[in-house]
Design an enzyme around this catalytic site. Structure first.
Site, mmCIF file in Angstrom:
data_model
loop_
_atom_site.group_PDB
_atom_site.id
_atom_site.type_symbol
_atom_site.label_atom_id
_atom_site.label_comp_id
_atom_site.label_asym_id
_atom_site.label_seq_id
_atom_site.Cartn_x
_atom_site.Cartn_y
_atom_site.Cartn_z
ATOM 1 N N GLY A 161 -28.761 23.689 103.976
ATOM 2 C CA GLY A 161 -28.749 25.026 104.588
ATOM 3 C C GLY A 161 -29.082 26.088 103.560
ATOM 4 N N ARG A 207 -31.396 30.366 103.424
ATOM 5 C CA ARG A 207 -30.953 31.770 103.524
ATOM 6 C C ARG A 207 -29.436 31.836 103.327
ATOM 7 N NH1 ARG A 207 -31.488 32.196 110.150
ATOM 8 N NH2 ARG A 207 -29.369 31.481 110.526
ATOM 9 N N ILE A 211 -18.725 37.047 105.366
ATOM 10 C CA ILE A 211 -19.732 37.180 104.315
ATOM 11 C C ILE A 211 -20.997 37.759 104.954
ATOM 12 C CG2 ILE A 211 -21.007 35.962 102.503
ATOM 13 C CD1 ILE A 211 -17.888 35.769 102.228
ATOM 14 N N ASN A 237 -23.512 22.799 103.028
ATOM 15 C CA ASN A 237 -23.367 24.187 103.493
ATOM 16 C C ASN A 237 -23.955 24.421 104.885
ATOM 17 O OD1 ASN A 237 -23.359 27.315 102.977
ATOM 18 N ND2 ASN A 237 -25.483 26.790 103.443
ATOM 19 N N TYR A 277 -16.567 25.545 116.771
ATOM 20 C CA TYR A 277 -16.797 25.867 115.359
ATOM 21 C C TYR A 277 -15.549 25.620 114.499
ATOM 22 C CZ TYR A 277 -18.261 28.661 111.302
ATOM 23 O OH TYR A 277 -18.590 29.083 110.035
#
Ligand SMILES: NC(=O)c1ccc[n+]([C@@H]2O[C@H](COP(=O)([O-])OP(=O)(O)OC[C@H]3O[C@@H](n4cnc5c(N)ncnc54)[C@H](O)[C@@H]3O)[C@@H](O)[C@H]2O)c1
Length: 246
Positions: free
Chosen positions: A10, A13, A186, A87, A153
């Site tokens: 990942g 970006r 973030i 990630n 999630y």
């Protein structure tokens, strides 16, 4: 970290890209992975332009066979893998009643099976080296349950924290540490999807009173991937401005 080989998933970006940039700056040869064709390759080129050693691969971490082939190729080209940062993740918003079976399956496939797939094929390389660092990017949602209306999630990230502890124990005899970071709020494309109201609510819950930066997560990952963190394994490091204190 001279000449260590680091695989970051990942990495096109957001947090993954910041991790790849940081590890490259620290002297690692970085292998960037992303599912979007060409995206990791573009990010790797940008790192190379600033003097880092980086290469990009388009791989879907949810696909077992594709990950196997990818790791085989990295092994052939680099001869070793020292650091793995899991990630890559996706989020599918909704309520229990509105999310579909395919939403649930997609989240579990990328966020939980993806790290399993990567560990499965990278761990034997690290075991042979008798040294390795695995860092999994979880989330505050692993502790709190999901607070952004995405029923799959939080459970996927809680599973990832549990996988972290399980593999930490199994791989410890081989000099491999397995840790997680649990970020919150973030500034990335993922959090850019929040509504203004959601952003306001999130900020109210953060004692430090601001969003975090991808580079701040990257610094924590770089520490857990370093020699200095050699006695830390099975841990989850919270990076959340104080929003949740375990
Ligand atoms: N941004 C935040 O506030 C936040 C908070 C908590 C946890 N996290 C976690 O941090 C990590 C990075 O988040 P971000 O905000 O940078 O996300 P992002 O959506 O900006 O980036 C995700 C990356 O994963 C890649 N990806 C998605 N599916 C993939 C697949 N199947 N195979 C390979 N690559 C795939 C995307 O191409 C992209 O490069 C994720 O694990 C996320 O859950 C983020």
């Amino acid at each position: 970290m001279e000449a260590r080989v680091a695989v970051v998933t990942g990495a096109s970006r957001g947090i993954g890209r910041a991790v790849a940039e940081r590890l490259a700056k620290d002297g690692c040869r970085v292998v960037l992975v992303s599912v979007r064709a060409g995206a990791a390759e573009d990010a790797a080129e940008a790192i190379a332009r600033t003097g880092g050693q980086a290469r990009g691969f388009s791989v879907d971490v949810a696909r077992y066979k594709d990950v196997e082939q990818f790791v085989e190729q990295v092994k052939k080209e680099y001869g070793r893998i020292d650091i793995l940062v899991n990630n890559a993740a996706v989020i599918r918003r909704g309520t229990l009643l509105s999310v579909t079976e395919s939403d649930w399956d997609a989240v579990m496939a990328v966020n939980l099976k993806g790290p399993f797939n990567c560990c499965k094929f990278v761990a034997p390389v690290m075991m042979e080296q008798r040294w390795g660092r695995i860092v999994n990017v979880a989330s505050i949602a692993a502790h709190t349950g999901d607070i952004t209306s995405a029923p799959g999630y939080g459970p996927s990230k809680a599973g990832l924290v549990n996988l972290t502890k399980t593999l930490a124990r199994e791989l410890a005899p081989y000099g491999i540490t397995v840790n997680a970071v649990a970020p919150h709020a973030i500034e990335t494309d993922m959090s850019a999807q929040w509504s203004e109201e959601r952003r306001r609510q999130v900020l109210q819950g953060i004692p430090l009173g601001r969003m975090g930066r991808p580079e701040e997560v990257a610094a924590a990952v770089a520490f857990l991937a370093s020699d200095e963190a050699g006695f830390i394994t099975g841990a989850t490091l919270d990076i959340n401005g104080g929003a949740w204190m375990g």
